[in-house]
Scaffold this motif. Structure first.
Motif, PDB file in Angstrom:
ATOM      1  N   THR A  87       0.831  -1.204   0.000  1.00  0.00           N
ATOM      2  CA  THR A  87       0.000   0.000   0.000  1.00  0.00           C
ATOM      3  C   THR A  87       0.866   1.255   0.000  1.00  0.00           C
ATOM      4  O   THR A  87       0.383   2.332  -0.282  1.00  0.00           O
ATOM      5  N   ASP A  88       2.135   1.113   0.327  1.00  0.00           N
ATOM      6  CA  ASP A  88       3.027   2.269   0.421  1.00  0.00           C
ATOM      7  C   ASP A  88       3.474   2.708  -0.974  1.00  0.00           C
ATOM      8  O   ASP A  88       4.234   2.004  -1.627  1.00  0.00           O
ATOM      9  N   ALA A  89       2.980   3.867  -1.382  1.00  0.00           N
ATOM     10  CA  ALA A  89       3.301   4.352  -2.726  1.00  0.00           C
ATOM     11  C   ALA A  89       4.321   5.485  -2.701  1.00  0.00           C
ATOM     12  O   ALA A  89       4.524   6.155  -3.709  1.00  0.00           O
ATOM     13  N   THR A  90       4.946   5.702  -1.545  1.00  0.00           N
ATOM     14  CA  THR A  90       5.910   6.803  -1.461  1.00  0.00           C
ATOM     15  C   THR A  90       7.193   6.464  -2.213  1.00  0.00           C
ATOM     16  O   THR A  90       7.646   5.313  -2.187  1.00  0.00           O
ATOM     17  N   MET A  97      13.147  -0.282  -1.415  1.00  0.00           N
ATOM     18  CA  MET A  97      12.940  -1.695  -1.756  1.00  0.00           C
ATOM     19  C   MET A  97      13.711  -2.054  -3.028  1.00  0.00           C
ATOM     20  O   MET A  97      14.256  -3.164  -3.135  1.00  0.00           O
ATOM     21  N   MET A  98      13.753  -1.158  -3.981  1.00  0.00           N
ATOM     22  CA  MET A  98      14.522  -1.448  -5.199  1.00  0.00           C
ATOM     23  C   MET A  98      16.013  -1.505  -4.872  1.00  0.00           C
ATOM     24  O   MET A  98      16.743  -2.349  -5.407  1.00  0.00           O
ATOM     25  N   ASP A  99      16.468  -0.651  -3.962  1.00  0.00           N
ATOM     26  CA  ASP A  99      17.872  -0.691  -3.546  1.00  0.00           C
ATOM     27  C   ASP A  99      18.195  -1.993  -2.823  1.00  0.00           C
ATOM     28  O   ASP A  99      19.324  -2.490  -2.884  1.00  0.00           O
ATOM     29  N   LEU A 100      17.194  -2.555  -2.162  1.00  0.00           N
ATOM     30  CA  LEU A 100      17.398  -3.827  -1.454  1.00  0.00           C
ATOM     31  C   LEU A 100      17.372  -5.020  -2.401  1.00  0.00           C
ATOM     32  O   LEU A 100      17.687  -6.134  -2.004  1.00  0.00           O
ATOM     33  N   GLY A 101      16.983  -4.768  -3.645  1.00  0.00           N
ATOM     34  CA  GLY A 101      17.041  -5.852  -4.615  1.00  0.00           C
ATOM     35  C   GLY A 101      15.735  -6.228  -5.292  1.00  0.00           C
ATOM     36  O   GLY A 101      15.704  -7.142  -6.119  1.00  0.00           O
ATOM     37  N   ALA A 102      14.647  -5.543  -4.926  1.00  0.00           N
ATOM     38  CA  ALA A 102      13.381  -5.848  -5.595  1.00  0.00           C
ATOM     39  C   ALA A 102      13.475  -5.506  -7.077  1.00  0.00           C
ATOM     40  O   ALA A 102      14.104  -4.522  -7.451  1.00  0.00           O
ATOM     41  N   ARG A 103      12.852  -6.319  -7.927  1.00  0.00           N
ATOM     42  CA  ARG A 103      12.896  -6.067  -9.378  1.00  0.00           C
ATOM     43  C   ARG A 103      11.614  -5.383  -9.840  1.00  0.00           C
ATOM     44  O   ARG A 103      11.567  -4.875 -10.956  1.00  0.00           O
ATOM     45  N   GLY A 104      10.584  -5.422  -9.014  1.00  0.00           N
ATOM     46  CA  GLY A 104       9.334  -4.788  -9.406  1.00  0.00           C
ATOM     47  C   GLY A 104       8.610  -4.270  -8.180  1.00  0.00           C
ATOM     48  O   GLY A 104       8.906  -4.665  -7.045  1.00  0.00           O
ATOM     49  N   TYR A 105       7.670  -3.355  -8.421  1.00  0.00           N
ATOM     50  CA  TYR A 105       6.918  -2.772  -7.306  1.00  0.00           C
ATOM     51  C   TYR A 105       5.518  -2.462  -7.804  1.00  0.00           C
ATOM     52  O   TYR A 105       5.339  -1.784  -8.807  1.00  0.00           O
ATOM     53  N   LEU A 106       4.541  -2.970  -7.069  1.00  0.00           N
ATOM     54  CA  LEU A 106       3.140  -2.745  -7.439  1.00  0.00           C
ATOM     55  C   LEU A 106       2.433  -2.193  -6.217  1.00  0.00           C
ATOM     56  O   LEU A 106       2.497  -2.788  -5.146  1.00  0.00           O
ATOM     57  N   THR A 107       1.793  -1.028  -6.374  1.00  0.00           N
ATOM     58  CA  THR A 107       1.130  -0.450  -5.210  1.00  0.00           C
ATOM     59  C   THR A 107      -0.343  -0.835  -5.195  1.00  0.00           C
ATOM     60  O   THR A 107      -0.998  -0.900  -6.229  1.00  0.00           O
ATOM     61  N   LYS A 108      -0.858  -1.122  -4.005  1.00  0.00           N
ATOM     62  CA  LYS A 108      -2.279  -1.386  -3.827  1.00  0.00           C
ATOM     63  C   LYS A 108      -2.972  -0.022  -3.658  1.00  0.00           C
ATOM     64  O   LYS A 108      -2.445   0.822  -2.945  1.00  0.00           O
TER      65      LYS A 108
ATOM     66  N   ASN B  80      -6.580  -1.686   5.666  1.00  0.00           N
ATOM     67  CA  ASN B  80      -5.134  -1.600   5.428  1.00  0.00           C
ATOM     68  C   ASN B  80      -4.839  -0.813   4.147  1.00  0.00           C
ATOM     69  O   ASN B  80      -3.966   0.063   4.115  1.00  0.00           O
ATOM     70  N   MET B  81      -5.574  -1.124   3.098  1.00  0.00           N
ATOM     71  CA  MET B  81      -5.338  -0.453   1.813  1.00  0.00           C
ATOM     72  C   MET B  81      -5.704   1.022   1.869  1.00  0.00           C
ATOM     73  O   MET B  81      -4.983   1.869   1.337  1.00  0.00           O
ATOM     74  N   ILE B  82      -6.821   1.336   2.497  1.00  0.00           N
ATOM     75  CA  ILE B  82      -7.231   2.736   2.593  1.00  0.00           C
ATOM     76  C   ILE B  82      -6.215   3.512   3.419  1.00  0.00           C
ATOM     77  O   ILE B  82      -5.798   4.614   3.056  1.00  0.00           O
ATOM     78  N   CYS B  83      -5.770   2.910   4.499  1.00  0.00           N
ATOM     79  CA  CYS B  83      -4.793   3.582   5.360  1.00  0.00           C
ATOM     80  C   CYS B  83      -3.497   3.848   4.596  1.00  0.00           C
ATOM     81  O   CYS B  83      -2.956   4.951   4.628  1.00  0.00           O
ATOM     82  N   GLY B  84      -3.015   2.835   3.906  1.00  0.00           N
ATOM     83  CA  GLY B  84      -1.789   3.001   3.135  1.00  0.00           C
ATOM     84  C   GLY B  84      -1.931   4.052   2.061  1.00  0.00           C
ATOM     85  O   GLY B  84      -1.023   4.858   1.817  1.00  0.00           O
ATOM     86  N   SER B  85      -3.087   4.063   1.430  1.00  0.00           N
ATOM     87  CA  SER B  85      -3.346   5.023   0.364  1.00  0.00           C
ATOM     88  C   SER B  85      -3.365   6.445   0.917  1.00  0.00           C
ATOM     89  O   SER B  85      -2.795   7.374   0.332  1.00  0.00           O
ATOM     90  N   VAL B  86      -4.004   6.632   2.066  1.00  0.00           N
ATOM     91  CA  VAL B  86      -4.067   7.953   2.691  1.00  0.00           C
ATOM     92  C   VAL B  86      -2.675   8.409   3.125  1.00  0.00           C
ATOM     93  O   VAL B  86      -2.247   9.530   2.838  1.00  0.00           O
ATOM     94  N   LEU B  87      -1.962   7.524   3.795  1.00  0.00           N
ATOM     95  CA  LEU B  87      -0.651   7.908   4.329  1.00  0.00           C
ATOM     96  C   LEU B  87       0.366   8.182   3.215  1.00  0.00           C
ATOM     97  O   LEU B  87       1.292   8.962   3.401  1.00  0.00           O
ATOM     98  N   SER B  88       0.177   7.544   2.075  1.00  0.00           N
ATOM     99  CA  SER B  88       1.091   7.798   0.954  1.00  0.00           C
ATOM    100  C   SER B  88       0.954   9.225   0.452  1.00  0.00           C
ATOM    101  O   SER B  88       1.835   9.738  -0.235  1.00  0.00           O
TER     102      SER B  88
END
Lengths: 128, 147
Positions: A87-90, A97-108, B80-88
């Motif tokens: 869920t973290d789109a920052t 995560m990419m620096d740690l070695g992830a090859r892809g990232y998908l945000t929920k 969880n998803m709504i929270c993550g979306s808001v905090l982002s």
């Protein structure tokens, strides 16, 4: 070629959803494994080989960041491509995560077709 | 919030509910706390009817085949998803860390602080409201924009 996928997420609902989306998307899946945190995933990887890992970040026990660190330290495991699903789109988190070695990232939230596209991009599967 | 519901749960929102304060009838509440700058918590309230419908769609099952535990797991993931979306969307120097969400017992108080940001929408089968309560009132505007 059909692929073996490992889904790592502490939410049983999310694991079920991702599994279902992968199956419905037409992605060539041969086996799908699940783990509820990084440690459980590492234990499973000691017994089973997978072609790609989808992992959440925020998980109790071993989180996604620590899981990635451990993977890259293991000679037998570091070559397995990892796609982070979070869920973290920052930008800060994505870069970490990419620096740690992830090859892809998908945000929920993500569209089902985006999951297949990210898997195929990570695995180098030619576009249909 | 609408983006989460439409993309992952395939739900079209129907605008503001008649009563924006809380869902009517039996409801479920999920809460998760988060650490960061600022720290706080998010509480999601949803009518039980809507919760069952959402869970069935998310899991690809018929409503009658869904257990209460499965409904709880799906609603926790929604929170969880709504929270993550808001905090982002919150400008912060730190990275947020989300705790695992949990379903609140019906006996637990539903009181929220006066500085909390609340957003409610109408969906098929009932209403859904999300409350974000942070340590610092200054964050409320950002979290409200995040909705």
């Amino acid at each position: 070629m059909a692929y073996r996928v490992l889904i790592v997420d502490d939410s049983p609902a999310m694991r079920s959803f991702v599994h279902r989306v992968i199956c419905l998307s037409g992605f060539e899946l041969s086996d799908c494994f699940e783990a509820s945190n990084g440690q459980e995933a590492l234990d499973l990887l000691g017994r089973e080989w997978v072609d790609v890992i989808l992992t959440d970040i925020n998980m109790p026990g071993m989180d996604g960041e620590e899981f990635l660190r451990r993977l890259t330290k293991e000679e037998m495991l570091r070559s397995i491509p990892v796609v982070v699903v979070s869920t973290d789109a920052t930008l800060k988190r994505i870069r970490r995560m990419m620096d740690l070695g992830a090859r892809g990232y998908l945000t929920k939230p993500f569209l089902p077709e985006s999951l297949r596209a990210e898997l195929e991009r990570t695995l180098g599967v030619p576009c249909a | 919030m609408e983006q989460v519901l439409e993309k992952m749960f395939f739900i079209r929102t129907l605008g503001d509910p008649p009563d924006a304060s809380s869902p009517a009838g039996p409801e479920m509440r999920a809460r998760l706390s988060f650490e960061g700058d600022p720290s706080g918590s998010l509480t999601l309230r949803i009518s039980s009817k809507a919760a069952h419908s959402i869970a069935a769609d998310f899991l690809g099952e018929e409503e009658y085949a869904i257990t209460d535990q499965q409904v709880g797991e799906v609603i926790c993931e929604l929170a969880n998803m709504i929270c993550g979306s808001v905090l982002s969307r919150v400008e912060s120097e730190s990275t947020f860390r989300l705790a695992s969400p949990s379903i609140l017992p019906s006996t637990e108080s539903a009181a929220v602080s006066p500085d909390a940001a609340v957003h409610a929408i109408e969906i098929g089968g009932g209403a859904l409201s999300v409350t974000v309560d942070t340590e610092r009132a200054a964050c409320s505007a950002a979290t409200a924009r995040g909705f």
